[in-house]
Write a protein that holds these residues in place. Sequence first.
Motif, PDB file in Angstrom:
ATOM      1  N   GLU A 135      45.224  42.042  34.513  1.00  0.00           N
ATOM      2  CA  GLU A 135      44.075  42.321  35.304  1.00  0.00           C
ATOM      3  C   GLU A 135      42.977  42.882  34.646  1.00  0.00           C
ATOM      4  OE1 GLU A 135      45.391  44.740  38.342  1.00  0.00           O
ATOM      5  OE2 GLU A 135      45.800  43.092  39.591  1.00  0.00           O
ATOM      6  N   THR A 185      38.836  34.856  39.409  1.00  0.00           N
ATOM      7  CA  THR A 185      39.974  35.669  38.497  1.00  0.00           C
ATOM      8  C   THR A 185      41.204  34.725  38.933  1.00  0.00           C
ATOM      9  OG1 THR A 185      39.834  37.008  40.652  1.00  0.00           O
ATOM     10  CG2 THR A 185      38.903  37.945  38.453  1.00  0.00           C
ATOM     11  N   THR A 186      41.228  34.422  40.147  1.00  0.00           N
ATOM     12  CA  THR A 186      42.679  33.605  40.438  1.00  0.00           C
ATOM     13  C   THR A 186      42.725  32.238  39.572  1.00  0.00           C
ATOM     14  OG1 THR A 186      41.288  32.865  42.408  1.00  0.00           O
ATOM     15  CG2 THR A 186      42.707  34.274  42.923  1.00  0.00           C
ATOM     16  N   ALA A 198      35.313  38.593  33.692  1.00  0.00           N
ATOM     17  CA  ALA A 198      34.576  38.189  34.725  1.00  0.00           C
ATOM     18  C   ALA A 198      33.143  38.978  34.479  1.00  0.00           C
ATOM     19  CB  ALA A 198      35.177  38.770  36.018  1.00  0.00           C
ATOM     20  N   HIS A 236      41.055  40.094  32.881  1.00  0.00           N
ATOM     21  CA  HIS A 236      40.348  39.414  33.943  1.00  0.00           C
ATOM     22  C   HIS A 236      39.064  39.851  34.314  1.00  0.00           C
ATOM     23  CE1 HIS A 236      44.159  36.955  35.615  1.00  0.00           C
ATOM     24  NE2 HIS A 236      43.967  36.762  34.218  1.00  0.00           N
ATOM     25  N   ARG A 237      39.288  41.118  34.292  1.00  0.00           N
ATOM     26  CA  ARG A 237      37.984  41.887  34.619  1.00  0.00           C
ATOM     27  C   ARG A 237      36.998  41.981  33.502  1.00  0.00           C
ATOM     28  NH1 ARG A 237      41.489  46.089  36.668  1.00  0.00           N
ATOM     29  NH2 ARG A 237      41.216  47.277  34.746  1.00  0.00           N
ATOM     30  N   HIS A 265      41.296  31.968  36.826  1.00  0.00           N
ATOM     31  CA  HIS A 265      41.719  32.370  35.508  1.00  0.00           C
ATOM     32  C   HIS A 265      43.410  32.635  35.290  1.00  0.00           C
ATOM     33  CE1 HIS A 265      38.126  32.718  33.145  1.00  0.00           C
ATOM     34  NE2 HIS A 265      37.743  32.721  34.082  1.00  0.00           N
ATOM     35  N   LYS A 266      43.875  33.448  36.422  1.00  0.00           N
ATOM     36  CA  LYS A 266      45.387  33.881  36.539  1.00  0.00           C
ATOM     37  C   LYS A 266      46.117  32.538  36.550  1.00  0.00           C
ATOM     38  CE  LYS A 266      45.517  38.093  39.209  1.00  0.00           C
ATOM     39  NZ  LYS A 266      45.605  38.692  40.257  1.00  0.00           N
TER      40      LYS A 266
END
Lengths: 516, 771
Positions: free
Chosen positions: B126, B756-757, B133, B129-130, B759-760
């Motif tokens: 996470e 983010t999703t 972003a 991801h942050r 990317h996930k």
Amino acid sequence: METAPKPGRGVPPKKDKLQTKRKKPRRYWEEETVPTTAGAFPGPPRKKKNRELRPQGAKSTHILKKSGISKKPQVQKKPREWKNPESQRSLSGAQDPFPGPAPVPVEVVQKFCRIDKSRKLPQSKAKTRSRLEVAEAEEEETSIKAARSELLLAEEPGFLEGEDGEDTAKICQADIVEAVDIASAAKHFDLNLRQFGPYRLNYSRTGRHLAFGGRRGHVAALDWVTKKLMCEINVMEAVRDIRFLHSEALLAVAQNRWLHIYDNQGIELHCIRRCDRVTRLEFLPFHFLLATASETGFLTYLDVSVGKIVAALNARAGRLDVMSQNPYNAVIHLGHSNGTVSLWSPAMKEPLAKILCHRGGVRALAVDSTGTYMATSGLDHQLKIFDLRGTFQPLSTRTLPHGAGHLAFSQRGLLVAGMGDVVNIWAGQGKASPPSLEQPYLTHRLSGPVHGLQFCPFEDVLGVGHSGGITSMLVPGAAEPNFDGLESNPYRSRKQRQEWEVKALLEKVRLPYWRA
Amino acid sequence: MTANRLAESLLALSQQEELVDLPKDYLLSESEDEGDCDGERKHQKLLEAISSLDGKNRRKLAERSEASLKVSEFNVSSEGSGEKLVLADLLEPVKTSSSLATVKKQLNRVKSKKTVELPLNKEEIERIHREVAFNKTSQVLSKWDPIVLKNRQAEQLVFPLEKEEPVIAPIEHVLSSWKARTPLEQEIFNLLHKNKQPVTDPLLTPVEKASLQAMSLEEAKMRRAELQRARALQSYYEAKARREKKIKSKKYHKVVKKGKAKKALKEFEQLRKVNPAAALEELEKIEKARMMERMSLKHQNSGKWAKSKAIMAKYDLEARQAMQEQLTKNKELTQKLQVASESEEEEGDGEEVEELLVPDAVNEVQMNVDRPNPWMLRSCTSDTKEAATEEEVPEQLPEPEAHEVSESEGEERPVAEEDILLREFEERRSLRKRSELNQDAEPAGSQETKDSSSQEVLSELKALSQKLKENHQSRKQKASSEGTVPQVQREEPAPEEEEPLLLQKPERVQMLEELEKEECFQNKEVSRPVLEGHWSEKTPNNHPDAPKEKKKKEQMIDLQNLLTTQSLSVKSLAVPTIEMLEDEVERNQRQMIKEAFAGDDVIRDFLKEKREAVEASKPKDVDLTLPGWGEWGGVGLKPSAKKRRRFLIKAPEGPPRKDKNLPNVIINEKRNIHAAAHQVRVLPYPFTHHRQFERTIQTPIGSTWNTQRAFQKLTTPKVITKPGHIIKPIKAEDVGYRSSSRSDLSVIQRNPKRVTTRHKKQLKKNCRLSC
């Protein structure tokens, strides 16, 4: 305004003696030059033409340029560029031979600049620098605008100049009156009022109206230019001082017991009993405050716009009968019997400063219009000029036989002293210099001892109140030649005066703690 | 399968960092073919045993030299040998077997493939991801930075932002794009186009333009003047002709006719020489006249006039002569003309004939008479049909004709002024040509004039220079004289100047006046030294190290000086003649003043006051001693000096007073709290030095100090909003960005999760691959 009685102009002098006396008129700023035969000398090439200035394009103010005022003529950038060069021409096909705004001479602009760019600032951040640049650009723009409006100041100050080696003090009023034009000559007059004792007098701020009050109760106000009497009364009481309030419609008279306020028809409007035994009056025009100094030793400020006493300060120095205001910052100067002069403002209970000026008591004092110089005269027969800019040191001193009983500064810095029945006027070099006490500029003898003195604003006239009445003298170069029509217009109508009154009230300077 | 399991276990083993191989001798213990090697080892062992005897190297495991019971595959140790176990060695059988080769291959394959890291835990993912972003968003948002900066620095912002820029187009552009649509407009434009009238910009026809270009202003002026003069002359001429026509005297007319006839004859002769064809025509005319004469009986005796004359002729000589004349005329007219060109001998006759003939040809003569006067002619032609049909006269414009006439007949009639004038015009018109001619014609004269003029100029210059020199000299002289004059003036005592005044006044006043002027005289010299004295005395005061008492004394002296400046002045008087008197007067006055102020010592009072003020303004010490603490307390007991000293908190020394160096001034240093509320307490944000801030507020913005325009500009509000309008947030289009960036931005702003999703998912995919 035809204020300045200019000798040697207008009516040609009749006497040969006079003709020899007067030289070709020379402006005060000009340097002494030997008169040359006209045309023989082409004169030095004028640099002024080269030293012209054009403002930056008005639209580029957003991105500020550092260039500032340049000495060289700048080529004016065309404010806008059409894509089609032909379309820039007007419909008729004619082209402007002088494109862009008119150039402004650098010297004039420099006169209005306030930021001293020669003083270096400490290193600053970019953000600070941009702020500074904005400020500088604003300053430059405003000074250019001011320089442009200089054109409107059409009048030049008068002057009086003797031949080589001739003393101007020897020129008497009759000579001057003879030499000047008829309109100016009419400004010299005498009012023979021997009955009601020595007179105090006051001109209104526009210089159009004159009020005078005799010791034995005679109070009159008139339009002295047209000699039209506004009112004439006898208050049946001793009159100590008289003063116009903000306009010529109101008149404050310090009578034996109380302070009275009359209108321009002589109707008593107010009797202010809280101000009793008032000896001197001063009016602060931007604050609408009437300052009164009383025998009881109190300095009282009266707000004439609301009719409230703002401050009553005890000077703790006995009887107060010498008072003057600094027109630059509205500080009241009081002269005391112990030779000190104290400076007062209504916000402080104690004097702002005390200056020891004379060994004996202070008899008279005056502050010039720029607030730089203070002239005092004391019982020790001395006349001193002090610098008020921090040092409070006497710049020049002079002992007078009688000592001066009354002092006054003119708008352009001439100093007048009344000594017995003689009036002496000293002049300085230019406007911002102190009067040099070495040689008097003019002298005049009156029919009685002087009791009140004031230079008329915007007219080259000195009003002298004495025991024989009122004398209006011509003093070339005493007053500011140009007046601000919005601020103090001598020719204003009643309606204009009323308008101005409203504006002035809106712009009144209020003291912070004032709850009025 | 067993091999597989073995490989797996090996794999697990290989994950450990360093795997020490099993000693070879364990494997090779059973091997018999290494006897010598064994001996060697024994020797080594011995050596080691010896070396370990010293005690340091005790901790050494005994080598397993024989097969133990508990031999496990995991409990291998490679102790005892310095060699490392290589993985391959384990697999290496005693004898190479095919089954193990496959295992080996697999093993190799496994080794070549890289191992996949363990998936990160949730928090770390996470965080990554942050970060991603954030980076993206800040990149997108950084586009706005310049705009934000610009708006912050802008002098004025106007909201709402979208505004229609008023398109200021020059009127020419508007006109050029405009087209005629209605039939009326079209008609008008057609007309304009047909007549070649300008439709747009220059507003001049091509002809006008050409004429403007062709003619300079001067030329145009000259031409205009010419035309004016010509017109004036024409009118004079016309008037003259009319006048002449009105004359009734027969004699005059007769003379005129004769003159004309003569002229015509001459002309004819001229014509015959120059242009024979035209002469022939003339002749024909004459012939015609003869025919007419023969047909009519005009010049015979049958007329009324002739009859009366015949009666008179008997007695009157004149009448007889007239009769004779008429008859001769008739004869002449009727006589047949011989062609002049045929015989030169008959010229004389022909001339005669012509002489007689020409005046009789009435119409022709009329025309001929009029010919030198074209204006009259024009009027004539307009009147009569005959003239209208005649020749080329009416078609020609009056002007050129006039010139023609002047050209053709100028030589013949040199007396006529008008003609000369006209000629002059002609000449002027061809100014350029003539100027050229002139240059050719009169070079000498012009040169002469030039020479003379240049000489004049030279002489003038000389004179000027002389004058200049003289002036310079005189100036110098004047300057020098001026330099001397003031000195003289200075030396001269003042009383002389004021004498006339003095004489007028009564005695007492005179005394006073004298006094005054003496003093003024002193002051001239005195005031400056006094001032200097002040300054010189002031400077030592500036040193703070000097002891206080001394300073006070100095102050005292200073003050004395300040107030008794005149005492010094007496000495500096420099006029010996009146010195005594002055001294006396001065002394008297001084005495008087001293007497008057004997009671009050102003200076001492003032100094006392000042001292008090200084004391009062000094910060006070704080005494914290409590009586009775730690010692006896009660009435009459005071805390000990030691204790007092201990609990006295000394106030810090304040800043130096402003009037420290000004002995004659007390400046109140109390802070006015009312005013303090309006003063700046801390330096505002971007400034780091008070001078910077001061500079920005140095220019006053009030209308008292500025022009109206400047005032308005200085006090414009920073933000202007339109009442009743919604202020929408700024859009990319407003500031000139493409909308795509905006959409990008908006996407991110609206659903930040989606990125983010995504990317996930991507990460997950990666994970799956690795798993």
